[in-house]
Design a protein around this motif. Structure first.
Motif, PDB file in Angstrom:
ATOM      1  N   LYS A 146      -5.946   3.035   9.690  1.00 18.75           N
ATOM      2  CA  LYS A 146      -4.786   2.205   9.358  1.00 18.75           C
ATOM      3  C   LYS A 146      -5.199   1.167   8.332  1.00 18.75           C
ATOM      4  CE  LYS A 146      -1.231  -0.650  11.647  1.00 18.75           C
ATOM      5  NZ  LYS A 146      -0.791  -1.234  12.949  1.00 18.75           N
ATOM      6  N   THR A 147      -4.282   0.827   7.440  1.00 22.81           N
ATOM      7  CA  THR A 147      -4.524  -0.258   6.486  1.00 22.81           C
ATOM      8  C   THR A 147      -3.407  -1.282   6.617  1.00 22.81           C
ATOM      9  OG1 THR A 147      -3.349   0.921   4.733  1.00 22.81           O
ATOM     10  CG2 THR A 147      -5.744   1.199   4.827  1.00 22.81           C
ATOM     11  N   GLU A 148      -3.721  -2.506   6.253  1.00 25.52           N
ATOM     12  CA  GLU A 148      -2.747  -3.593   6.312  1.00 25.52           C
ATOM     13  C   GLU A 148      -2.394  -4.012   4.894  1.00 25.52           C
ATOM     14  OE1 GLU A 148      -2.806  -7.194   9.231  1.00 25.52           O
ATOM     15  OE2 GLU A 148      -3.760  -7.865   7.380  1.00 25.52           O
ATOM     16  N   ASN A 149      -1.117  -4.201   4.649  1.00 27.25           N
ATOM     17  CA  ASN A 149      -0.661  -4.628   3.323  1.00 27.25           C
ATOM     18  C   ASN A 149      -0.829  -6.147   3.205  1.00 27.25           C
ATOM     19  OD1 ASN A 149       0.543  -5.020   0.871  1.00 27.25           O
ATOM     20  ND2 ASN A 149       2.470  -3.992   1.382  1.00 27.25           N
ATOM     21  N   PRO A 150      -1.669  -6.624   2.281  1.00 26.84           N
ATOM     22  CA  PRO A 150      -1.872  -8.075   2.157  1.00 26.84           C
ATOM     23  C   PRO A 150      -0.727  -8.785   1.457  1.00 26.84           C
ATOM     24  CG  PRO A 150      -3.094  -6.941   0.451  1.00 26.84           C
ATOM     25  CD  PRO A 150      -2.465  -5.864   1.305  1.00 26.84           C
ATOM     26  N   ARG A 151       0.224  -8.014   0.929  1.00 31.65           N
ATOM     27  CA  ARG A 151       1.355  -8.602   0.205  1.00 31.65           C
ATOM     28  C   ARG A 151       2.652  -8.321   0.961  1.00 31.65           C
ATOM     29  NH1 ARG A 151      -0.400  -9.316  -5.342  1.00 31.65           N
ATOM     30  NH2 ARG A 151      -2.526  -8.481  -5.569  1.00 31.65           N
ATOM     31  N   PHE A 160      -7.914 -11.699   1.748  1.00 33.50           N
ATOM     32  CA  PHE A 160      -8.840 -10.593   2.027  1.00 33.50           C
ATOM     33  C   PHE A 160      -8.040  -9.388   2.494  1.00 33.50           C
ATOM     34  CE2 PHE A 160      -8.380 -13.180   5.831  1.00 33.50           C
ATOM     35  CZ  PHE A 160      -8.108 -12.249   6.827  1.00 33.50           C
ATOM     36  N   LEU A 161      -8.698  -8.233   2.560  1.00 32.81           N
ATOM     37  CA  LEU A 161      -8.067  -6.998   3.010  1.00 32.81           C
ATOM     38  C   LEU A 161      -8.479  -6.684   4.440  1.00 32.81           C
ATOM     39  CD1 LEU A 161      -8.637  -4.770  -0.153  1.00 32.81           C
ATOM     40  CD2 LEU A 161      -6.534  -5.967   0.505  1.00 32.81           C
ATOM     41  N   ARG A 162      -7.624  -5.893   5.143  1.00 33.15           N
ATOM     42  CA  ARG A 162      -7.957  -5.435   6.491  1.00 33.15           C
ATOM     43  C   ARG A 162      -7.713  -3.935   6.575  1.00 33.15           C
ATOM     44  NH1 ARG A 162      -6.931  -7.640  11.907  1.00 33.15           N
ATOM     45  NH2 ARG A 162      -4.884  -6.665  11.678  1.00 33.15           N
ATOM     46  N   VAL A 163      -8.695  -3.220   7.119  1.00 32.78           N
ATOM     47  CA  VAL A 163      -8.571  -1.784   7.304  1.00 32.78           C
ATOM     48  C   VAL A 163      -9.219  -1.413   8.640  1.00 32.78           C
ATOM     49  CG1 VAL A 163     -10.676  -1.388   5.944  1.00 32.78           C
ATOM     50  CG2 VAL A 163      -9.084   0.498   6.324  1.00 32.78           C
ATOM     51  N   ARG A 164      -8.537  -0.572   9.415  1.00 32.82           N
ATOM     52  CA  ARG A 164      -9.079  -0.110  10.698  1.00 32.82           C
ATOM     53  C   ARG A 164      -9.768   1.228  10.453  1.00 32.82           C
ATOM     54  NH1 ARG A 164      -8.371  -1.736  16.003  1.00 32.82           N
ATOM     55  NH2 ARG A 164      -8.582  -0.128  17.627  1.00 32.82           N
ATOM     56  N   VAL A 165     -11.054   1.273  10.822  1.00 28.81           N
ATOM     57  CA  VAL A 165     -11.892   2.420  10.487  1.00 28.81           C
ATOM     58  C   VAL A 165     -12.593   2.933  11.737  1.00 28.81           C
ATOM     59  CG1 VAL A 165     -13.790   3.216   9.032  1.00 28.81           C
ATOM     60  CG2 VAL A 165     -12.278   1.424   8.209  1.00 28.81           C
ATOM     61  N   THR A 166     -12.679   4.256  11.876  1.00 28.36           N
ATOM     62  CA  THR A 166     -13.514   4.855  12.917  1.00 28.36           C
ATOM     63  C   THR A 166     -14.934   4.938  12.382  1.00 28.36           C
ATOM     64  OG1 THR A 166     -11.700   6.150  13.848  1.00 28.36           O
ATOM     65  CG2 THR A 166     -13.922   6.898  14.322  1.00 28.36           C
TER      66      THR A 166
END
Length: 262
Positions: A146-151, A160-166
């Motif tokens: 999953k990724t989060e839209n910073p805008r 900063f950016l946020r990304v959920r990674v396995t």
């Protein structure tokens, strides 16, 4: 009665056709949790802590699997997924790695080498702070969930950016990378990990043991080969802390946090 002596089952290969229970298979969810620690945490402590932090939900059963492992069965699969996605959870400062038991393998064979973590990406120039950049960087780390839209509404919500990674947690946590910008500059970009606390080794950067217990060589920083790679602060926004002894005020705060996470 005369008993006919049978050959020993020892070492034999058996073929068994298990009976299927469709109602159980379609509605229930089973997960195996592993506490990432070289030190043993008692089952009673783990069970009481988990049920307490989750607000004693109905239709949840926790049973002992072995050292630092528990089976958590959810009557409502949606509740189980919700709890798993709300992690990582922490028991006495040790992360709990929750993995779904698919039923095709033994409970002892559930793979706990991988774990989903939210990665924060700090230090990017403004024009790089986009969802597309988060996706690209996340794929360089491991599998993006999953990724989060910073805008939002054409305005920047975070720097900063946020990304959920396995991620493969048997390997050292990556701390960042060098970015070659469009202006022919090279800048260092930092990674931070949400809610892992300081549960990683300051010597080698692997989750689940401390520097005093580590037998790996010390890792040196990519940005300065004379300095250690790991220090305090790689984990941000402390993990939801699970304690077997919680005050009434702690429970109220936890319940509010859990409600907000839904």
């Amino acid at each position: 009665m005369v008993y006919k002596e049978k050959q020993s089952v020892e070492g034999k290969v058996l073929f068994i056709d298990p009976e299927e229970d469709d109602s159980f298979a379609s509605k229930n969810l089973n997960m195996v949790g592993k506490i990432l620690s070289d030190k043993e945490v008692s089952f009673s402590t783990c069970k009481a802590a988990l049920l307490g932090i989750w607000g004693h939900p109905q239709g949840v059963a926790i049973s002992d699997v072995g050292r630092n492992k528990v089976l958590i069965s959810f009557k409502d699969a949606r509740k189980g997924i919700q709890i798993r996605n709300g992690g990582p959870w922490s028991i006495r400062g040790n992360l709990l790695n929750l993995q779904i038991w698919n039923g095709r393998e033994s409970v002892y064979e559930v793979d706990h080498r991988y774990m989903e973590l939210w990665v924060q990406i700090h230090g990017l120039p403004l024009n790089y702070i986009t969802r597309k950049t988060a996706e690209i960087i996340g794929k360089k780390i491991e599998t993006v969930m999953k990724t989060e839209n910073p805008r939002l509404n054409d305005t920047l919500q975070k720097t900063f950016l946020r990304v959920r990674v396995t991620m493969n947690i048997t390997k050292p946590l990556p701390t960042g990378f060098w970015l070659a910008t469009q202006h022919h500059q090279t800048i260092w970009v930092d990674f931070k990990y949400a809610r892992i606390q300081d549960s990683y080794c300051l010597n080698c950067g692997i989750l689940g043991h401390t520097k005093n217990e580590c037998r790996n060589p010390i890792s040196m920083a990519s940005w300065d080969h004379m300095k250690p790679r790991y220090g305090l602060g790689l984990g941000v926004n402390r993990a939801r802390v699970i304690s077997a002894r919680k005050t009434e005020q702690d429970d109220k705060e936890t319940n509010r946090e859990w409600t907000d996470a839904k």
